[in-house]
Design a protein around this motif. Structure first.
Motif, PDB file in Angstrom:
ATOM      1  N   ARG A 120       0.833  -1.211   0.000  1.00  0.00           N
ATOM      2  CA  ARG A 120       0.000   0.000   0.000  1.00  0.00           C
ATOM      3  C   ARG A 120       0.867   1.261   0.000  1.00  0.00           C
ATOM      4  NH1 ARG A 120      -5.442  -0.691   3.667  1.00  0.00           N
ATOM      5  NH2 ARG A 120      -6.261  -2.516   2.574  1.00  0.00           N
ATOM      6  N   TRP A 121       1.965   1.216   0.755  1.00  0.00           N
ATOM      7  CA  TRP A 121       2.858   2.374   0.815  1.00  0.00           C
ATOM      8  C   TRP A 121       3.466   2.653  -0.554  1.00  0.00           C
ATOM      9  CZ3 TRP A 121       4.058   6.668   2.987  1.00  0.00           C
ATOM     10  CH2 TRP A 121       5.306   7.258   2.780  1.00  0.00           C
ATOM     11  N   LEU A 122       3.921   1.601  -1.215  1.00  0.00           N
ATOM     12  CA  LEU A 122       4.552   1.775  -2.521  1.00  0.00           C
ATOM     13  C   LEU A 122       3.562   2.255  -3.579  1.00  0.00           C
ATOM     14  CD1 LEU A 122       6.916  -1.332  -2.549  1.00  0.00           C
ATOM     15  CD2 LEU A 122       7.572   1.076  -2.285  1.00  0.00           C
ATOM     16  N   ALA A 123       2.293   1.908  -3.448  1.00  0.00           N
ATOM     17  CA  ALA A 123       1.277   2.312  -4.430  1.00  0.00           C
ATOM     18  C   ALA A 123       0.611   3.633  -4.063  1.00  0.00           C
ATOM     19  CB  ALA A 123       0.223   1.223  -4.546  1.00  0.00           C
ATOM     20  N   SER A 124       0.906   4.164  -2.892  1.00  0.00           N
ATOM     21  CA  SER A 124       0.237   5.364  -2.392  1.00  0.00           C
ATOM     22  C   SER A 124       0.709   6.624  -3.118  1.00  0.00           C
ATOM     23  CB  SER A 124       0.523   5.511  -0.897  1.00  0.00           C
ATOM     24  OG  SER A 124       0.042   6.737  -0.416  1.00  0.00           O
ATOM     25  N   ASP A 125      -0.141   7.639  -3.071  1.00  0.00           N
ATOM     26  CA  ASP A 125       0.221   8.950  -3.617  1.00  0.00           C
ATOM     27  C   ASP A 125       0.574   9.935  -2.513  1.00  0.00           C
ATOM     28  OD1 ASP A 125      -0.219   8.111  -6.211  1.00  0.00           O
ATOM     29  OD2 ASP A 125      -2.331   8.695  -6.191  1.00  0.00           O
ATOM     30  N   LYS A 126       0.543   9.472  -1.276  1.00  0.00           N
ATOM     31  CA  LYS A 126       0.848  10.337  -0.140  1.00  0.00           C
ATOM     32  C   LYS A 126       2.315  10.763  -0.199  1.00  0.00           C
ATOM     33  CE  LYS A 126       0.131  10.656   4.730  1.00  0.00           C
ATOM     34  NZ  LYS A 126      -0.992  10.637   5.583  1.00  0.00           N
ATOM     35  N   PRO A 127       2.596  12.030   0.033  1.00  0.00           N
ATOM     36  CA  PRO A 127       3.994  12.490  -0.066  1.00  0.00           C
ATOM     37  C   PRO A 127       4.879  11.869   1.015  1.00  0.00           C
ATOM     38  CG  PRO A 127       2.554  14.272   0.669  1.00  0.00           C
ATOM     39  CD  PRO A 127       1.680  13.103   0.358  1.00  0.00           C
ATOM     40  N   VAL A 128       6.122  11.635   0.654  1.00  0.00           N
ATOM     41  CA  VAL A 128       7.112  11.092   1.582  1.00  0.00           C
ATOM     42  C   VAL A 128       7.631  12.250   2.414  1.00  0.00           C
ATOM     43  CG1 VAL A 128       9.316   9.910   1.783  1.00  0.00           C
ATOM     44  CG2 VAL A 128       7.749   9.295  -0.059  1.00  0.00           C
ATOM     45  N   VAL A 129       7.412  12.180   3.747  1.00  0.00           N
ATOM     46  CA  VAL A 129       7.826  13.270   4.623  1.00  0.00           C
ATOM     47  C   VAL A 129       9.000  12.838   5.493  1.00  0.00           C
ATOM     48  CG1 VAL A 129       7.071  14.858   6.422  1.00  0.00           C
ATOM     49  CG2 VAL A 129       5.487  14.194   4.626  1.00  0.00           C
TER      50      VAL A 129
END
Length: 180
Positions: free
Chosen positions: A50-59
């Motif tokens: 899910r993390w790899l497919a997510s569009d959430k920005p890497v902070v």
């Protein structure tokens, strides 16, 4: 090309997790895997996907860990809800293991027990002073739904609830008196 760069950044964010973050993730996954069909590693791998497919920005590592914990929680919750739905629709599925007796033989009989019939007869007799409660008892014993009872007896919802309440009070009183 852009998607590949984003996945590389996400992979670096996973590698940047500290040992403490990894311990928290493993502990959380082990805890949430209990009572599910998943192993804790399945939950971790699902969260990574899910993390790899997510569009959430890497902070940062803390935010990455928070995302992964949320994904673990979500995956285990979805699996539990799915298992509950299957159990409700199909019932508990039990099969025999080779060399052991069939579990269906140990299952309780779904037919009404003799004790239940005796209890109902006692209750019907003790409610002789209230024919509406007796009628309600008979219909409920036959498995009639509320809508069926209302239609068959021509009662309004208020009347049904009133008779139901009287039935509960009678049963509670009879139980307190030790008659049933």
């Amino acid at each position: 090309m852009e998607r590949l760069a984003a996945q590389a950044a996400r992979a670096k964010a996973l590698k940047a997790l500290t040992d403490d973050h990894r311990k928290v993730l493993v502990a959380d996954a082990r805890l949430r895997a209990r009572g599910t069909a998943y192993d804790f590693e399945d939950l971790l791998n699902g969260a990574y996907e899910r993390w790899l497919a997510s569009d959430k920005p890497v902070v940062g590592p803390a935010e990455t860990c928070s995302f992964l914990r949320g994904a673990i929680r979500s995956i285990s919750s979805n699996e539990r809800r799915h298992a509950d739905l299957v159990r409700r629709v199909e019932g508990d599925r039990v099969v025999a293991v080779d060399g052991e007796p069939d579990p269906i033989e140990a299952a309780p009989d779904r037919a009404a027990s003799q004790e239940g019939a005796v209890l109902l007869a006692q209750l019907y007799e003790l409610c002789g002073h209230d024919p509406e409660v007796q009628t309600l008892l008979m219909l409920q014993e036959d498995g009639a739904e509320r809508a069926d009872i209302l239609r068959e007896l021509g009662w309004e919802v208020t009347k049904y609830e009133t008779v139901q309440k009287r039935k509960r009070k009678i049963v509670a009183r009879l139980i307190n008196e030790g008659k049933i």
